[in-house]
Design a protein around this motif. Sequence first.
Motif, PDB file in Angstrom:
ATOM      1  N   THR A 228       0.805  -1.233   0.000  1.00  0.00           N
ATOM      2  CA  THR A 228       0.000   0.000   0.000  1.00  0.00           C
ATOM      3  C   THR A 228       0.833   1.276   0.000  1.00  0.00           C
ATOM      4  O   THR A 228       0.279   2.359  -0.154  1.00  0.00           O
TER       5      THR A 228
ATOM      6  N   ASP B 264      -0.660   2.548   5.117  1.00  0.00           N
ATOM      7  CA  ASP B 264      -1.825   2.044   4.398  1.00  0.00           C
ATOM      8  C   ASP B 264      -2.881   3.134   4.255  1.00  0.00           C
ATOM      9  O   ASP B 264      -4.075   2.860   4.139  1.00  0.00           O
TER      10      ASP B 264
ATOM     11  N   ASP C 111     -11.993  -0.357  -2.376  1.00  0.00           N
ATOM     12  CA  ASP C 111     -11.151  -1.333  -1.685  1.00  0.00           C
ATOM     13  C   ASP C 111     -11.731  -2.742  -1.691  1.00  0.00           C
ATOM     14  O   ASP C 111     -11.093  -3.669  -1.198  1.00  0.00           O
TER      15      ASP C 111
ATOM     16  N   HIS D 266      -6.987   2.560   4.031  1.00  0.00           N
ATOM     17  CA  HIS D 266      -7.402   1.219   3.614  1.00  0.00           C
ATOM     18  C   HIS D 266      -7.759   0.374   4.840  1.00  0.00           C
ATOM     19  O   HIS D 266      -7.006   0.331   5.821  1.00  0.00           O
TER      20      HIS D 266
ATOM     21  N   ASN E  46      -8.724  -6.333   4.286  1.00  0.00           N
ATOM     22  CA  ASN E  46      -9.576  -6.910   3.242  1.00  0.00           C
ATOM     23  C   ASN E  46      -9.679  -8.428   3.327  1.00  0.00           C
ATOM     24  O   ASN E  46      -9.947  -9.106   2.335  1.00  0.00           O
TER      25      ASN E  46
END
Length: 868
Positions: A327, A397, A430, A510, A513
Amino acid sequence: MRNESTREVRTAKPCASRERIHIEGKFLMWGKQKFYLKGVTYGTFRPTDDGSQYPPADSVDIDFAAMAQNGINSVRTYTVPPAYLLDKALEYGLHVMVGLPWEQHLTFLDDPAQSARIVADMRASVHTLGRHPAVLCYAIGNEIPASIVRWYGEKKISGFLQRLYQAVKAEDPEGLVTYVNYPTTEYLTLPFLDFFCFNVYLESPEKLNGYIAKLHNLVGDKPLLLAEVGLDSQRNGEEKQADSLDWQLRMIFAKGCVGTFVFAWTDEWWRGGFDIEDWDFGLVDRNRRPKPALYAVSKAYADVPFTNDAALPFISVAVCSYNGSATIRDTMEGLKALDYPNFEVIVVNDGSTDKLLDILTEYDVQIITTENQGLSNARNTALYAAQGDIVAYIDDDAYPDPQWLRYLAYAFLNSEHAGIGGPNLPPADDGLIAHCVANAPGGPVHVLTTDELAEHIPGCNMAFRREVLLEVGGFDPIYRAAGDDVDLCWRVLHTGRTIGFHAAAFVWHHRRNSLKMYWQQQKGYGKAEALLEGKWPQKYNSFGHLTWTGRIYGNGLTQPIQLGKRKVFHGTWGSALFQSVYEQAPNSMAYLPLMPEWFLLMGLLGALSMLSVLWQPLLWALPLLIITGVVVLTQAGLSAAYADLRHVQRWSLKVQLYGLTMLLHLMQPVARLVGRLQHGLTPWRKRGSGEQSFSKLLQRVRAQEQWSEDWHPVEELLARVEHDLLRRKVRARRGGTFDRWDLQASCSFFSGARAIMAIEEHGGGRMMVKFKSWTVLSQSAYVITGLLLALTTLSLLDRAYVLSGLFAMGTALFAVHLLTDVARSMSDLSLAFGSLLSVPAAGAVENVTEPENPAFELATEYGEYKLV
């Protein structure tokens, strides 16, 4: 009525782009650039003979040309404009906020047919506009009267506005939709709106500054537009009108609003069937002659959103990374695009083993590589290398909004705050799991004690004056991955300084995920909580749950089950000008299921249920287990319902995302609990010096005294005792206004000791200080003891000898635990009083200077910081 001399100001170029305005984060965007709305209101005008509510096309042409000449880029109408007005707006580069009028001043919900007609008419009005490229947005209402909202209640009004919103979106899915609210109904909950508008008339800088901050906190992560500001020149004079609009506009943009509409373009105003002649809010008069306010607005619009680059401080931006190659490029590109004239970027590579350095060498930044020593050491390394007066930290990030540093600089220049923070928003692209994580608990959130003062700002977006960071000793290296920002904020606040918050100084951050990454993150936060509790025991309750003095802001917060309704302060007979919501605070029982330790109770009930194979009465634990589980599931389900899933079209996918968000609400406290337990933050933890005196344990009350040749106020002496208790890592609590005790010392959840102090005056400043302490047990100690004794007795009578023995053993162990903890608490209170007159006054703080090398050493222990 027109002044023909204004014809010559037609110099604006026609609008070449037909790209529509859209939203990113807290701002409006036109293409890839921010669109700062610099507008005026237009109308309402006396209808012409043919029913038109606007001046003829040639008059509109003159007005719009003058607007464009004076830096105005937007127009707000209160009724649906004709096609020629939109065409003229497009020609002069103006964007139109279209007001969609209806009978909002009537009790419009009494007749279902009437409300249905309003919805249909609004949809038809939007259809006639044909998605004209000059349309900026649609306003589905303007200041529904407070009495009408109060008549129907908030839910019915909000529900009807949502119907109107959906009607507009059905005709123009890409069009932006808003509702123009005002302070008297600020409590309306309208999360479906694309952005928020308020009409605000406040004539002092202090009041406007404070109210804008409040509105930012009300609207959260969405843009804020002030749809009307102005001043009546007839009552206040034209010069005061000009001066007022000048400072208002500059403050509105500096405080992070996307823009404003000045009310109004002209003094010509028609309403309710009459020309309004006793108010003059216009920038031009009824004959279109400019007033001083027009020149003031023109100059302010030319300067905003930011002015005076020469005064901006030099800022050092610090990025600390360990294996952040996935990132870090986003971070570097975002920093490269910063709109700020005077800054440096320092990247600390904390012993990374991935391709981080290969990426960093592509950018013009200062790179410092160290061994892997953790986040706090990396942040201190950046601090000591920084050349700026302000050090702004951003995570690897995250990436900043282009004007991030400008808003931070404004906040520092206009306050004495030691630090400033801002929001961190999840990027929209994202992925679905990251979107669910952004709507789950445990994210980086800010805690505000007022609309502009913070108790905590997250480390992914925080800035501090460098001198303050050095004075408090920088970041504590015991926090290798998390918790360092919380500890730093508390230490800064305990020096008597303040930390501010600016809603427009935001970064994109971010989220995790994957479920695995989210689990590991929350478990790490549990470890950080354990470290924080060891250093700041007074910040945690007996369960080990952090108690903030401020309010937590952010998405994904798990909500307690509340049976009571929130209350709105309407004022007597609905007369209040500012009608705010007052949440009814849930009782402590409502908060218990929010604690990770609730799952320990569920585990205990589950174990008792399984032991029912040895003794059937224990099967009664199963219904309790089911109830505790239902409470957790209900909380998770209600909290997940707050997730914004409007962008998801398929219902099947919405259901899946709702289920995933609900799962994350269940996972988070379990992961936190694991991290806490692994690092000592347990309900049965023991704190204190570890010294205990069993010899005097049976003496439930203990008296001590000390002679002093110098007189001291009792408050100072009690503060010294409290100070010493905290140095011993004892959780100290002050007695309340109705308590007949001064201090309580607790080394565990189940027991403690209380004390009271008295002073004998002996003349000449001499005094005898008397101190009496006694043991106390918590209600839970009595409940657990009684329950264990009951289970022991009943199982013995029922000849379940194995279980009876286990329960008896548990009772004995628990009794020993209580005795030990009571002894610790009494001993620590006694020791704290014994060293009373030899301990320096609470609040002494060592001055911490910058070390000669980046290797950070904690210069002071917690006990040397000022206690508030």
